[in-house]
Scaffold this motif. Structure first.
Motif, PDB file in Angstrom:
ATOM      1  N   TYR A   1     -21.678 -27.730  -7.587  1.00  0.00           N
ATOM      2  CA  TYR A   1     -22.696 -29.663  -7.100  1.00  0.00           C
ATOM      3  C   TYR A   1     -21.975 -30.199  -8.768  1.00  0.00           C
ATOM      4  O   TYR A   1     -20.869 -31.067  -8.285  1.00  0.00           O
ATOM      5  N   PHE A   2     -21.668 -29.098  -9.765  1.00  0.00           N
ATOM      6  CA  PHE A   2     -20.955 -29.878 -11.205  1.00  0.00           C
ATOM      7  C   PHE A   2     -20.469 -28.622 -11.528  1.00  0.00           C
ATOM      8  O   PHE A   2     -19.497 -28.837 -12.139  1.00  0.00           O
ATOM      9  N   GLY A   3     -21.463 -28.145 -12.693  1.00  0.00           N
ATOM     10  CA  GLY A   3     -20.902 -26.116 -12.723  1.00  0.00           C
ATOM     11  C   GLY A   3     -20.162 -26.051 -13.912  1.00  0.00           C
ATOM     12  O   GLY A   3     -20.360 -25.460 -14.674  1.00  0.00           O
TER      13      GLY A   3
ATOM     14  N   GLY B   1     -25.195 -20.482  -2.242  1.00  0.00           N
ATOM     15  CA  GLY B   1     -25.385 -20.757  -3.056  1.00  0.00           C
ATOM     16  C   GLY B   1     -24.444 -21.735  -3.691  1.00  0.00           C
ATOM     17  O   GLY B   1     -24.940 -23.387  -3.419  1.00  0.00           O
ATOM     18  N   THR B   2     -22.923 -21.304  -3.369  1.00  0.00           N
ATOM     19  CA  THR B   2     -21.944 -22.658  -4.286  1.00  0.00           C
ATOM     20  C   THR B   2     -21.436 -23.161  -3.140  1.00  0.00           C
ATOM     21  O   THR B   2     -21.297 -24.529  -3.276  1.00  0.00           O
TER      22      THR B   2
ATOM     23  N   THR C   1     -16.657 -16.207  -8.611  1.00  0.00           N
ATOM     24  CA  THR C   1     -16.929 -15.914  -7.244  1.00  0.00           C
ATOM     25  C   THR C   1     -17.721 -17.386  -7.047  1.00  0.00           C
ATOM     26  O   THR C   1     -16.917 -17.806  -5.810  1.00  0.00           O
ATOM     27  N   VAL C   2     -18.040 -17.995  -8.120  1.00  0.00           N
ATOM     28  CA  VAL C   2     -17.772 -19.821  -7.628  1.00  0.00           C
ATOM     29  C   VAL C   2     -17.009 -20.288  -7.550  1.00  0.00           C
ATOM     30  O   VAL C   2     -16.671 -21.270  -6.414  1.00  0.00           O
ATOM     31  N   GLY C   3     -16.551 -20.106  -8.332  1.00  0.00           N
ATOM     32  CA  GLY C   3     -14.666 -20.933  -8.781  1.00  0.00           C
ATOM     33  C   GLY C   3     -13.810 -20.853  -7.338  1.00  0.00           C
ATOM     34  O   GLY C   3     -13.467 -21.930  -7.286  1.00  0.00           O
TER      35      GLY C   3
ATOM     36  N   SER D   1     -12.727 -28.259 -10.728  1.00  0.00           N
ATOM     37  CA  SER D   1     -13.627 -27.742 -10.002  1.00  0.00           C
ATOM     38  C   SER D   1     -12.484 -26.264 -10.045  1.00  0.00           C
ATOM     39  O   SER D   1     -12.706 -25.151  -9.931  1.00  0.00           O
ATOM     40  N   VAL D   2     -11.589 -26.667  -9.061  1.00  0.00           N
ATOM     41  CA  VAL D   2     -10.374 -25.989  -8.544  1.00  0.00           C
ATOM     42  C   VAL D   2     -10.029 -25.149 -10.070  1.00  0.00           C
ATOM     43  O   VAL D   2      -9.062 -24.394  -9.659  1.00  0.00           O
ATOM     44  N   ALA D   3      -9.205 -25.986 -10.569  1.00  0.00           N
ATOM     45  CA  ALA D   3      -8.153 -25.965 -11.664  1.00  0.00           C
ATOM     46  C   ALA D   3      -9.283 -24.938 -13.022  1.00  0.00           C
ATOM     47  O   ALA D   3      -8.132 -24.100 -12.924  1.00  0.00           O
TER      48      ALA D   3
END
Length: 253
Positions: A152-154, A83-84, A186-188, A49-51
């Motif tokens: 949660y998952f992405g 939400g994220t 934005t989620v990231g 998720s970070v990468a």
């Protein structure tokens, strides 16, 4: 880290960045790659998720000319952040099994919404026919659901956002894709902050994958601008169907 492991992660990052910009689902390339180099599932999911965040930023840069102007777009960002955060907290604090069983059906459902967009619009009404208040509430709800899922998952976040937004926005698919890129970024960014503070991030894997997603994200966003709408829609539906079936197989095996 072995040289072969680094090469695998770089290749996965390039492919994931491109796929995320075009349709979404690039995490299903980088996540298994991180598992393959020896990371346990939760650190692999968090590190992934970070990468992939730089790839989302590059996608925004590549599609910036297609972003709509005005305050309505920026009003979606607070909803995306909240939400994220909810999705991130679900990942860090609850068992994953129940959600794993639901995720494939969410992805397949979103793909079906996009595939049958025109008949559904005839049932629920074309976006141009919706009142301003109803349109605003509907778009915010779509974004909120997508952001929780993304935190949660992405995987296949792009498919879900495009499907929902295309149903309620009176805009071309290229413009919807540009909005999707901004919301995904934005989620990231939100997941990066939350997981950097509270998650088991493997920074060595992130350092290898992140630059590759940056290159792939920009290339993919430029590609989207050159694809005819029918081809782009077909690609997204194909990606979404494949991802949904893969997730379903992984959940029930």
């Amino acid at each position: 880290m072995e040289l072969s492991d680094a090469a695998l992660l770089v290749t996965a990052g390039l492919a994931a960045g491109t796929v995320n910009a075009v349709a979404g689902g690039g995490s299903l390339i980088t996540f298994p790659a991180m598992i393959a180099v020896g990371l346990p599932p939760v650190p692999a999911n968090v590190s992934n998720s970070v990468a992939v965040f730089p790839g989302y930023v590059a996608s925004v840069a590549g599609s910036r000319t297609d972003l709509p102007r005005g305050r309505a777009l920026w009003a979606l960002l607070p909803t995306t952040v909240v939400g994220t955060i909810v999705g991130c907290l679900l990942l860090l604090g609850t068992p994953a099994r129940a959600f794993e069983l639901v995720v494939p059906f969410l992805v397949l459902g979103a793909t079906a919404v996009l595939a049958f967009q025109d008949p559904l619009r005839r049932l629920v009404g074309h976006p141009a026919e919706l009142g301003p208040r109803r349109r605003t509430v509907t778009v915010q709800a779509m974004v909120a659901v997508g952001a929780v899922y993304g935190g949660y998952f992405g995987a296949a976040l792009g498919v879900m956002l495009v499907a929902g937004l295309a149903l309620v926005l009176d805009a071309t698919l290229a413009r919807v894709s540009a909005v999707k890129n901004l919301l995904s970024a934005t989620v990231g960014l939100t997941t990066l902050v939350v997981f950097a503070l509270f998650g088991p991030v493997n920074w060595a894997a992130v350092a290898v994958v992140a630059p590759a997603t940056l290159v792939g994200g920009y290339v993919g966003a430029r590609l989207v601008r050159r694809l005819p709408p029918v081809v782009l829609k077909t690609l997204i539906v194909a990606f979404g169907t494949a991802i949904g079936l893969y997730l379903l197989w992984r959940a029930v095996r």
